[in-house]
Design a protein around this motif. Structure first.
Motif: not given
Length: 376
Positions: A136-139, A141-145, A178-181, A193-196
């Protein structure tokens, strides 16, 4: 393993108060670090001496394990770093260069830094850990959008295809998620996170399947931190991780390895042996392997003598490794760097922190000996 059996197993190592306690402690706020400069080190650098007689990789190999370290592209300019990696490591982890926002700050992927690390690994006969596909910390900005607006899994499939397609032949383990908990986010203990938010909990299983389809011979890893100490919060993190693994296994998801980051922290006291042992036992009971992926030690007090500080770091390292290396499902140990001169702890904890096997002059410290002893 059935859920009831899993929870009973975890509870055997963690009391109800330790797992579910009302007080939830944020692991980033427990204690403080004194940032006093290291006057002895600044006043009189130690002269260079011969390297240790035994390399860490050979000691690990004698146990059927690997030893590795995280490296940055910038550290390749340090001849001592290159020599130590080639001597001590059989595996390297790209500290930043493979993360999504590093490799694709825009939609046009840029492989320059990662290619340098891959070339170094190939020249020195090293394999790599794939760190990391989703964090979640390395997504960028363009992909997050794009995820927020379209919720299109094709974006993630394309990223996996590019990265695994380019480096998969050199990678033995992929940190797929990485770090889903995050128990503080409620519900099932997963980080919202953004994926969830885009795909729900199913994103974890879909990511594992997508990565496995592109790297069928590599190990698929869930990589997590904050699992080592005796607090209600870390007890909840251990239990949430075990429950996630149980759900994934029950659905046939292709997870076969758990990455335990092992960022040890002396501000929290000593590692919680019973909690770590119980977690390791339950992971093994699910038929999963374990990789220690990011070992280092944050100091509690950098105002002590160097000798005392190094002894405390070494003791904590030995305590942790003595527990986890009792289990025959451990694959190997990687430190998050090798020398204090190249450590994230300098900026995140204290510039004087001495939490890696070598000091700034590349002298092996007691932590180096503690790792050798643990491998013996």
């Amino acid at each position: 393993m059935k859920r009831r059996e899993l929870i009973i197993g975890a509870a055997a190592a963690l009391s109800v108060g330790q797992l579910i306690g009302c007080a939830r402690v944020d692991s980033t706020q427990t204690g403080s670090v004194t940032s006093t400069p290291d006057p002895t080190q600044a006043r009189q650098p130690r002269p260079a001496t011969a390297p240790p007689v035994r390399a860490l990789r050979s000691a690990a190999s004698s146990r059927g394990l690997y030893f590795g370290a995280a490296i940055q592209t910038a550290t390749l300019g340090d001849s001592r770093f290159r020599a130590s990696v080639a001597r001590d490591c059989s595996v390297i982890t790209p500290e930043w260069a493979m993360k999504w926002d590093s490799i694709a700050p825009s939609r046009n992927y840029s492989y320059g830094e990662m290619d340098q690390l891959a070339s170094f690994a190939a020249r020195n006969g090293l394999t790599m850990r794939g760190h990391t596909l989703l964090w979640h910390k390395s997504l960028p900005r363009w992909a997050a959008s794009a995820l927020a607006s379209n919720r299109d899994w094709a974006l993630i499939d394309d990223h996996f295809s590019k990265v695994i397609g380019r480096y998969g032949s050199q990678v033995r383990e992929w940190d797929v998620v990485n770090e889903p908990i995050e128990p503080n986010h409620g519900g099932n203990g997963l980080r919202r996170n953004q994926f969830y938010q885009a795909f729900g909990e199913a994103y974890i299983e879909r990511a594992l399947e997508s990565a496995k389809a592109r790297a069928p011979r590599a190990r698929m890893v869930i990589n997590e931190y904050g699992l080592e100490y005796n607090s209600s919060y870390e007890g909840q993190r251990r239990l949430s991780l075990l429950r996630l693994l149980e759900r994934l296994r029950s659905r046939g998801a292709p997870v076969d390895t758990v990455g335990l980051q092992a960022h040890l922290d002396l501000r929290k006291g000593n590692v919680y042996a019973d909690g770590i042992y119980g977690m390791m036992r339950d992971i093994r009971g699910m038929g999963l392997k374990v990789a220690i992926t990011e070992l280092d030690v944050a100091e509690a007090n950098t105002g002590l003598s160097i000798e005392r500080r190094d002894a405390l770091v070494a003791d904590e390292t030995r305590r942790y490794l003595d527990i986890v290396l009792q289990f025959n499902n451990v694959l190997g140990v990687s430190t998050w760097g090798l020398s204090d001169s190249h450590s994230w702890l300098r900026t995140q904890r204290s510039v004087a922190n001495r939490g890696l096997p070598y000091d700034r002059e590349w002298q092996a410290k007691p932590m180096h000996s503690a790792i050798l002893t643990a491998f013996a």
